[in-house]
Design a protein around this motif. Structure first.
Motif, mmCIF file in Angstrom:
data_model
loop_
_atom_site.group_PDB
_atom_site.id
_atom_site.type_symbol
_atom_site.label_atom_id
_atom_site.label_comp_id
_atom_site.label_asym_id
_atom_site.label_seq_id
_atom_site.Cartn_x
_atom_site.Cartn_y
_atom_site.Cartn_z
ATOM 1 N N ALA A 112 -67.792 54.378 -7.830
ATOM 2 C CA ALA A 112 -67.337 55.470 -8.698
ATOM 3 C C ALA A 112 -67.269 56.763 -7.894
ATOM 4 N N VAL A 113 -66.097 57.384 -7.911
ATOM 5 C CA VAL A 113 -65.854 58.589 -7.126
ATOM 6 C C VAL A 113 -65.583 59.766 -8.067
ATOM 7 N N ASN A 114 -66.293 60.885 -7.845
ATOM 8 C CA ASN A 114 -66.053 62.094 -8.639
ATOM 9 C C ASN A 114 -64.787 62.788 -8.166
ATOM 10 N N VAL A 115 -63.978 63.200 -9.130
ATOM 11 C CA VAL A 115 -62.730 63.868 -8.792
ATOM 12 C C VAL A 115 -62.642 65.182 -9.571
ATOM 13 N N SER A 116 -62.321 66.262 -8.866
ATOM 14 C CA SER A 116 -62.229 67.602 -9.468
ATOM 15 C C SER A 116 -60.905 67.824 -10.174
ATOM 16 N N ALA A 117 -60.910 68.799 -11.069
ATOM 17 C CA ALA A 117 -59.691 69.220 -11.765
ATOM 18 C C ALA A 117 -58.584 69.561 -10.779
ATOM 19 N N VAL A 118 -58.951 70.273 -9.718
ATOM 20 C CA VAL A 118 -57.959 70.700 -8.724
ATOM 21 C C VAL A 118 -57.243 69.472 -8.137
ATOM 22 N N GLN A 119 -57.978 68.398 -7.909
ATOM 23 C CA GLN A 119 -57.379 67.184 -7.357
ATOM 24 C C GLN A 119 -56.462 66.506 -8.368
ATOM 25 N N VAL A 120 -56.956 66.435 -9.622
ATOM 26 C CA VAL A 120 -56.161 65.774 -10.667
ATOM 27 C C VAL A 120 -54.830 66.482 -10.865
ATOM 28 N N HIS A 121 -54.853 67.817 -10.761
ATOM 29 C CA HIS A 121 -53.642 68.584 -11.004
ATOM 30 C C HIS A 121 -52.768 68.749 -9.766
ATOM 31 N N ALA A 122 -53.270 68.331 -8.609
ATOM 32 C CA ALA A 122 -52.476 68.468 -7.384
ATOM 33 C C ALA A 122 -51.333 67.459 -7.399
ATOM 34 N N SER A 123 -50.228 67.831 -6.781
ATOM 35 C CA SER A 123 -49.129 66.875 -6.713
ATOM 36 C C SER A 123 -49.542 65.761 -5.752
ATOM 37 N N HIS A 124 -48.984 64.607 -5.923
ATOM 38 C CA HIS A 124 -49.240 63.473 -5.034
ATOM 39 C C HIS A 124 -50.639 62.877 -5.146
ATOM 40 N N PHE A 125 -51.452 63.275 -6.158
ATOM 41 C CA PHE A 125 -52.789 62.684 -6.239
ATOM 42 C C PHE A 125 -52.710 61.183 -6.488
ATOM 43 N N VAL A 126 -51.819 60.787 -7.391
ATOM 44 C CA VAL A 126 -51.674 59.363 -7.699
ATOM 45 C C VAL A 126 -51.218 58.605 -6.446
ATOM 46 N N GLN A 127 -50.287 59.214 -5.748
ATOM 47 C CA GLN A 127 -49.775 58.614 -4.514
ATOM 48 C C GLN A 127 -50.887 58.461 -3.478
ATOM 49 N N LEU A 128 -51.753 59.488 -3.404
ATOM 50 C CA LEU A 128 -52.875 59.438 -2.466
ATOM 51 C C LEU A 128 -53.806 58.274 -2.791
ATOM 52 N N VAL A 129 -54.155 58.127 -4.080
ATOM 53 C CA VAL A 129 -55.064 57.052 -4.482
ATOM 54 C C VAL A 129 -54.427 55.691 -4.168
ATOM 55 N N HIS A 130 -53.158 55.577 -4.480
ATOM 56 C CA HIS A 130 -52.412 54.347 -4.211
ATOM 57 C C HIS A 130 -52.469 54.008 -2.718
ATOM 58 N N GLU A 131 -52.204 55.017 -1.903
ATOM 59 C CA GLU A 131 -52.193 54.877 -0.447
ATOM 60 C C GLU A 131 -53.567 54.454 0.088
ATOM 61 N N VAL A 132 -54.616 55.118 -0.416
ATOM 62 C CA VAL A 132 -55.973 54.813 0.044
ATOM 63 C C VAL A 132 -56.363 53.379 -0.334
ATOM 64 N N LEU A 133 -56.005 52.960 -1.548
ATOM 65 C CA LEU A 133 -56.307 51.590 -1.963
ATOM 66 C C LEU A 133 -55.586 50.600 -1.062
ATOM 67 N N PHE A 134 -54.337 50.892 -0.772
ATOM 68 C CA PHE A 134 -53.540 50.011 0.079
ATOM 69 C C PHE A 134 -54.121 49.961 1.490
ATOM 70 N N GLN A 135 -54.415 51.138 2.045
ATOM 71 C CA GLN A 135 -54.902 51.214 3.435
ATOM 72 C C GLN A 135 -56.281 50.587 3.620
ATOM 73 N N THR A 136 -57.155 50.743 2.608
ATOM 74 C CA THR A 136 -58.513 50.210 2.753
ATOM 75 C C THR A 136 -58.601 48.765 2.273
ATOM 76 N N GLY A 137 -57.616 48.342 1.484
ATOM 77 C CA GLY A 137 -57.638 46.976 0.958
ATOM 78 C C GLY A 137 -58.605 46.799 -0.201
ATOM 79 N N LEU A 138 -59.131 47.914 -0.737
ATOM 80 C CA LEU A 138 -60.047 47.795 -1.875
ATOM 81 C C LEU A 138 -59.262 47.415 -3.127
ATOM 82 N N LYS A 139 -59.750 46.412 -3.851
ATOM 83 C CA LYS A 139 -59.091 46.016 -5.099
ATOM 84 C C LYS A 139 -59.225 47.157 -6.100
#
Ligand code: C2E
Ligand code: MG
Ligand code: MG
Ligand code: MG
Length: 283
Positions: A112-139
């Protein structure tokens, strides 16, 4: 005499104020370099099943070891990082490190990772999470994102759309610190939460105080009604845990089951060597 004393006092406060502003600027500056300087560290706190005591996963908590000041608490540096925007870079590092670490565990526990309002509202946050999951291979189903209600109010429409897109990636979203802040119950309906985390301030002394008991019971009832599991934060005593058990709270987290610590201290759990091992004996 009184006059000069008064002025002295004024100067004293002025000096202190100056210090605070300077201090804050220095912290702000140092925060921008903290990751690159290797001053940031992640600690992990177990989240356990209330009935069995089994470890279900870990919450990741950030620690800053400043070169001169020593440990700076998150309650002090997270707000500064949010206001200065440094949280974007720091938060990305936290997410990446946490997912990279969790992907190495042979026991597929959640992280479980804490995420700030600033991150949620930043552009590309969803893309970042997608990318990190892909790069690390975490389900994706092993990742949980913890968000407070206050993170949603700045731009509710945008927040709602971001949370839906995150859910579409397959991860879970927990509402952190429930009961503090705005606690608008409609937030539970508007946003696609998967879990409610009751704030530790309600859990503490729940065994002694009738009002606190009523509040915790009603949050548990709310969770049941909405089909959302509830996790109780800040469990410090056996009596608090016993109350949660008797009220059918699903999961818990707190010093009683384990303090936040470097992940190697929990290797028995992450490797699954002692998958059945419990952090505490159930009475
Ligand atoms: P939180 O997400 O609600 O985390 C729970 C806090 O309660 C943590 O404080 C944890 O160490 C503390 N805690 C856990 N069990 C107990 C207990 O039994 N008793 C007591 N008294 N405290 C307990 P911490 O680590 O100081 O973090 C404070 C807050 O800073 C977090 O609250 C979270 O909002 C924020 N934070 C921490 N790490 C991060 C991060 O990586 N990113 C972001 N955006 N925020 C973070
Ligand atoms: Mg949290
Ligand atoms: Mg919390
Ligand atoms: Mg908090």
């Amino acid at each position: 005499k009184a006059k000069s004393e008064g002025r002295g006092t004024y100067r004293f406060f002025e000096a202190r104020l100056g210090m605070q502003v300077r201090d804050r600027r220095m912290l702000e500056h140092d925060l921008r370099h903290a990751v690159a300087r290797g001053e940031m560290q992640l600690v992990y706190q177990p989240q356990t099943d209330v009935q069995s005591g089994a470890v279900l996963g870990f919450e990741v908590l950030l620690r800053w070891h400043h070169s001169d000041r020593g440990a700076v608490p998150p309650s002090l540096f997270i707000p500064i990082a949010e206001e200065s925007g440094a949280i974007l870079q720091i938060g990305e590092w936290v997410l990446r490190e946490a997912c990279r670490e969790a992907a190495t565990w042979t026991n597929p526990l959640s992280v479980a990772v804490n995420v700030s309002a600033v991150q949620v509202h930043a552009s590309h946050f969803v893309q970042l999470v997608h990318e990190v999951l892909f790069q690390t291979g975490l389900k994706p189903e092993r990742l949980e994102i913890e968000i407070t209600e206050t993170a949603l109010i700045r731009d509710p429409g945008r927040a709602q759309s971001t949370l839906r897109q995150l859910k579409a990636l397959g991860l879970r979203i927990a509402m952190d610190d429930f009961g503090t802040g705005y606690s608008s119950l409609s937030n539970l309906r508007t946003y696609p939460f998967d879990k409610i985390k009751i704030d530790g301030s309600f859990v503490r002394s729940v065994d002694e105080n009738e009002q606190t008991k009523a509040i915790v019971r009603s949050v548990l009832g709310l969770g049941r009604g909405l089909g959302l599991p509830v996790l109780a934060e800040g469990v410090e005593t056996e009596a608090e845990l016993a109350f949660l058990m008797s009220e059918s709270c699903q999961s818990a987290q707190g010093y009683l089951m384990g303090k936040p610590a470097p992940i190697d201290q929990f290797s028995a759990h992450t490797t699954g060597v002692n998958a059945a091992m419990q952090t505490r004996q159930v009475a």
